[in-house]
Design a protein around this motif. Structure first.
Motif, PDB file in Angstrom:
ATOM      1  N   GLU A 274      -4.357   7.351  -1.707  1.00 32.14           N
ATOM      2  CA  GLU A 274      -3.107   8.117  -1.553  1.00 32.14           C
ATOM      3  C   GLU A 274      -2.104   6.851  -1.109  1.00 32.14           C
ATOM      4  O   GLU A 274      -2.511   5.901  -0.618  1.00 32.14           O
ATOM      5  N   GLU A 275      -0.674   7.184  -1.450  1.00 33.79           N
ATOM      6  CA  GLU A 275       0.165   5.977  -1.438  1.00 33.79           C
ATOM      7  C   GLU A 275       1.361   6.812  -0.973  1.00 33.79           C
ATOM      8  O   GLU A 275       1.846   7.934  -1.395  1.00 33.79           O
ATOM      9  N   TYR A 276       2.205   6.314   0.060  1.00 36.36           N
ATOM     10  CA  TYR A 276       3.541   6.887   0.457  1.00 36.36           C
ATOM     11  C   TYR A 276       4.650   6.219  -0.027  1.00 36.36           C
ATOM     12  O   TYR A 276       4.931   5.072   0.127  1.00 36.36           O
ATOM     13  N   ASN A 277       5.500   6.964  -0.806  1.00 30.27           N
ATOM     14  CA  ASN A 277       6.635   6.453  -1.370  1.00 30.27           C
ATOM     15  C   ASN A 277       7.776   7.434  -0.799  1.00 30.27           C
ATOM     16  O   ASN A 277       7.936   7.208   0.320  1.00 30.27           O
ATOM     17  N   THR A 278       8.283   8.235  -1.093  1.00 32.05           N
ATOM     18  CA  THR A 278       9.169   9.296  -0.730  1.00 32.05           C
ATOM     19  C   THR A 278       8.163  10.410  -0.308  1.00 32.05           C
ATOM     20  O   THR A 278       8.954  11.212   0.626  1.00 32.05           O
ATOM     21  N   CYS A 279       7.012  10.382  -0.669  1.00 30.66           N
ATOM     22  CA  CYS A 279       6.054  11.456  -0.008  1.00 30.66           C
ATOM     23  C   CYS A 279       4.798  10.790  -0.237  1.00 30.66           C
ATOM     24  O   CYS A 279       4.581   9.873  -1.045  1.00 30.66           O
ATOM     25  N   TRP A 280       3.599  11.454   0.373  1.00 26.94           N
ATOM     26  CA  TRP A 280       2.258  10.960  -0.064  1.00 26.94           C
ATOM     27  C   TRP A 280       1.951  11.402  -1.554  1.00 26.94           C
ATOM     28  O   TRP A 280       2.061  12.522  -1.818  1.00 26.94           O
ATOM     29  N   GLU A 281       1.348  10.513  -2.189  1.00 31.10           N
ATOM     30  CA  GLU A 281       1.006  10.691  -3.760  1.00 31.10           C
ATOM     31  C   GLU A 281      -0.249  10.184  -3.888  1.00 31.10           C
ATOM     32  O   GLU A 281      -1.018   9.356  -3.434  1.00 31.10           O
ATOM     33  N   VAL A 282      -0.967  10.756  -4.937  1.00 36.66           N
ATOM     34  CA  VAL A 282      -2.297  10.486  -5.454  1.00 36.66           C
ATOM     35  C   VAL A 282      -2.209   9.647  -6.791  1.00 36.66           C
ATOM     36  O   VAL A 282      -1.636   9.671  -7.665  1.00 36.66           O
ATOM     37  N   PHE A 283      -2.806   8.608  -6.648  1.00 38.25           N
ATOM     38  CA  PHE A 283      -2.902   7.585  -7.713  1.00 38.25           C
ATOM     39  C   PHE A 283      -4.439   7.138  -8.158  1.00 38.25           C
ATOM     40  O   PHE A 283      -5.266   7.493  -7.459  1.00 38.25           O
ATOM     41  N   TYR A 284      -4.461   6.702  -9.608  1.00 39.64           N
ATOM     42  CA  TYR A 284      -5.706   6.478 -10.051  1.00 39.64           C
ATOM     43  C   TYR A 284      -5.653   5.124 -10.854  1.00 39.64           C
ATOM     44  O   TYR A 284      -4.524   4.653 -11.665  1.00 39.64           O
TER      45      TYR A 284
ATOM     46  N   ALA B 242      -1.983   5.121 -12.364  1.00 41.58           N
ATOM     47  CA  ALA B 242      -1.053   6.373 -12.857  1.00 41.58           C
ATOM     48  C   ALA B 242      -1.106   7.292 -11.359  1.00 41.58           C
ATOM     49  O   ALA B 242      -2.294   7.670 -10.716  1.00 41.58           O
ATOM     50  N   LYS B 243       0.146   7.794 -11.375  1.00 45.24           N
ATOM     51  CA  LYS B 243       0.487   8.823 -10.494  1.00 45.24           C
ATOM     52  C   LYS B 243       0.062  10.255 -11.039  1.00 45.24           C
ATOM     53  O   LYS B 243       0.411  10.933 -12.110  1.00 45.24           O
ATOM     54  N   LEU B 244      -0.962  10.810  -9.934  1.00 44.62           N
ATOM     55  CA  LEU B 244      -1.486  12.153 -10.513  1.00 44.62           C
ATOM     56  C   LEU B 244      -1.114  13.484  -9.906  1.00 44.62           C
ATOM     57  O   LEU B 244      -1.473  14.556 -10.119  1.00 44.62           O
ATOM     58  N   SER B 245      -0.055  13.186  -8.831  1.00 44.84           N
ATOM     59  CA  SER B 245       0.560  14.333  -7.922  1.00 44.84           C
ATOM     60  C   SER B 245       2.137  13.866  -8.080  1.00 44.84           C
ATOM     61  O   SER B 245       2.457  12.898  -8.529  1.00 44.84           O
ATOM     62  N   GLY B 246       2.755  15.126  -7.328  1.00 41.75           N
ATOM     63  CA  GLY B 246       3.991  14.688  -7.472  1.00 41.75           C
ATOM     64  C   GLY B 246       5.054  16.108  -6.927  1.00 41.75           C
ATOM     65  O   GLY B 246       4.306  17.148  -6.989  1.00 41.75           O
ATOM     66  N   GLY B 247       5.722  15.592  -6.004  1.00 34.25           N
ATOM     67  CA  GLY B 247       6.665  16.774  -5.390  1.00 34.25           C
ATOM     68  C   GLY B 247       6.413  17.159  -4.111  1.00 34.25           C
ATOM     69  O   GLY B 247       7.031  16.973  -3.291  1.00 34.25           O
TER      70      GLY B 247
ATOM     71  N   ASP C 109       3.442  16.546  -0.662  1.00 32.92           N
ATOM     72  CA  ASP C 109       2.606  15.543  -0.057  1.00 32.92           C
ATOM     73  C   ASP C 109       1.315  15.827  -0.396  1.00 32.92           C
ATOM     74  O   ASP C 109       0.644  17.015  -0.558  1.00 32.92           O
ATOM     75  N   ALA C 110       0.354  14.966  -0.979  1.00 31.20           N
ATOM     76  CA  ALA C 110      -1.097  14.954  -1.837  1.00 31.20           C
ATOM     77  C   ALA C 110      -1.746  14.016  -0.925  1.00 31.20           C
ATOM     78  O   ALA C 110      -1.397  12.695  -1.246  1.00 31.20           O
ATOM     79  N   VAL C 111      -2.726  14.215  -0.277  1.00 30.37           N
ATOM     80  CA  VAL C 111      -3.718  13.294   0.206  1.00 30.37           C
ATOM     81  C   VAL C 111      -5.188  13.501   0.068  1.00 30.37           C
ATOM     82  O   VAL C 111      -5.540  14.670  -0.434  1.00 30.37           O
ATOM     83  N   THR C 112      -6.036  12.349   0.807  1.00 34.04           N
ATOM     84  CA  THR C 112      -7.562  12.663   0.738  1.00 34.04           C
ATOM     85  C   THR C 112      -8.071  12.836  -0.632  1.00 34.04           C
ATOM     86  O   THR C 112      -8.794  13.960  -0.925  1.00 34.04           O
ATOM     87  N   PRO C 113      -7.562  12.221  -1.637  1.00 38.52           N
ATOM     88  CA  PRO C 113      -8.450  12.280  -3.032  1.00 38.52           C
ATOM     89  C   PRO C 113      -9.957  12.030  -3.097  1.00 38.52           C
ATOM     90  O   PRO C 113     -10.054  10.907  -2.328  1.00 38.52           O
ATOM     91  N   VAL C 114     -10.479  12.658  -3.834  1.00 40.51           N
ATOM     92  CA  VAL C 114     -12.124  12.186  -3.921  1.00 40.51           C
ATOM     93  C   VAL C 114     -12.415  12.797  -5.564  1.00 40.51           C
ATOM     94  O   VAL C 114     -12.004  13.605  -6.066  1.00 40.51           O
ATOM     95  N   ALA C 115     -12.935  11.615  -6.022  1.00 35.08           N
ATOM     96  CA  ALA C 115     -13.574  11.828  -7.669  1.00 35.08           C
ATOM     97  C   ALA C 115     -15.027  11.652  -7.510  1.00 35.08           C
ATOM     98  O   ALA C 115     -15.590  10.833  -6.908  1.00 35.08           O
ATOM     99  N   THR C 116     -15.461  12.290  -8.691  1.00 36.65           N
ATOM    100  CA  THR C 116     -16.834  12.024  -8.954  1.00 36.65           C
ATOM    101  C   THR C 116     -16.902  12.330 -10.796  1.00 36.65           C
ATOM    102  O   THR C 116     -15.940  12.846 -11.403  1.00 36.65           O
ATOM    103  N   ILE C 117     -17.919  11.550 -11.435  1.00 38.95           N
ATOM    104  CA  ILE C 117     -18.007  11.723 -12.545  1.00 38.95           C
ATOM    105  C   ILE C 117     -19.294  12.258 -13.102  1.00 38.95           C
ATOM    106  O   ILE C 117     -20.429  11.939 -12.474  1.00 38.95           O
ATOM    107  N   ASP C 118     -19.263  13.158 -13.998  1.00 44.08           N
ATOM    108  CA  ASP C 118     -20.532  13.725 -14.490  1.00 44.08           C
ATOM    109  C   ASP C 118     -21.319  13.132 -15.619  1.00 44.08           C
ATOM    110  O   ASP C 118     -20.762  12.004 -16.166  1.00 44.08           O
ATOM    111  N   ALA C 119     -22.487  13.387 -16.175  1.00 43.20           N
ATOM    112  CA  ALA C 119     -23.252  12.810 -17.031  1.00 43.20           C
ATOM    113  C   ALA C 119     -22.746  12.577 -18.681  1.00 43.20           C
ATOM    114  O   ALA C 119     -22.818  11.689 -19.237  1.00 43.20           O
ATOM    115  N   ASN C 120     -21.431  13.334 -18.661  1.00 47.03           N
ATOM    116  CA  ASN C 120     -20.723  13.255 -19.753  1.00 47.03           C
ATOM    117  C   ASN C 120     -19.542  12.354 -19.732  1.00 47.03           C
ATOM    118  O   ASN C 120     -18.697  12.303 -20.922  1.00 47.03           O
TER     119      ASN C 120
END
Length: 244
Positions: free
Chosen positions: A54-64, A77-82, A84-95
């Protein structure tokens, strides 16, 4: 071994190629005036790294950001917008599909938002879809590539959070949401893992009195009846993390 962390508002990355004996010089991956926090790192079958934060610019946003061969390149890459977006968590499947969840705040409430990457990012999907506060998601995938998601929900009894759970089956989100904690006292900080036999193991903090670490297991799509108190002491126990 790969490590990310935040320090002085920046996200840093370091790695060890000799089982932790020595580590590379930390690399500043954000390196900008904005405040960057709470990195989460996932690794795929090709040993490429996938970082969300998460990164704060004009609001909290999620980046990748992605690294190939341990080298991060390009811009985030910004993945949220508009909102406040926080506490991102990612996982990857077998595909190799990336599954991302984060908390989005709007108009006094918050929701758990899900996105998937399989060549491109899907449209954000509201998984919690409640009138109250939904936050602190934990996400895993099993060997069938189904998703298991737990989060804190404050809508049921405000100030008395419960741990809710939702899953996919054959790639489709199931309509039923399960109250796994279903107990008195404030429940927070869920941590979820799936084992080699496709059983799910969930731990969380509960404050019926002093903080305790509670545990439930899901086998065959059914969670065990009563939660097991794993800490069971007079002090405050918190911040559980589980692996299988």
């Amino acid at each position: 071994i790969h490590l990310v962390y935040h320090s002085s508002g920046e996200i840093y990355y370091t790695k060890s190629v000799n089982n932790g004996s020595t580590w590379s010089a930390p690399v500043n991956l954000t390196n900008n005036p904005a405040l960057s926090l709470h990195p989460s790192l996932a690794i795929d079958a090709s040993n490429d790294l996938h970082l969300v934060y998460e990164e704060y610019n004009t609001c909290w946003e999620v980046f990748y950001r992605k690294s190939i061969g341990g080298v991060f390149s390009g811009t985030a890459a910004k993945l949220s917008g508009g909102n406040d977006a926080v506490t991102p968590v990612a996982t990857i499947d077998a595909n190799g599909k990336i599954h991302l969840v984060y908390t989005e705040y709007s108009a006094g409430s918050s929701e758990i938002i899900y996105r998937q990457f399989n060549g491109s990012w899907t449209t954000p999907l509201n998984i919690s879809n409640s009138a109250g506060l939904s936050y602190s998601p934990s996400i895993v995938t099993d060997s069938n590539n189904d998703i298991h998601l737990a989060w804190v929900e404050d809508e049921l009894t405000p100030g008395n959070g419960q741990i809710l759970y939702r899953r996919t089956l054959s790639g489709a989100w199931q309509m039923g949401v399960i109250n796994v904690s279903n107990t008195s006292g404030h429940s927070i900080a869920p941590c979820l893992v799936s084992d080699a036999d496709n059983n799910q193991h969930l731990v969380w903090e509960n404050y019926a009195s002093a903080g305790e670490i509670l545990y439930k297991k899901q086998t065959g799509g059914v969670f065990s009846g009563s939660a097991m108190n794993l800490s069971n002491n007079s002090g405050n126990s918190c911040s559980p993390s589980i692996s299988a």
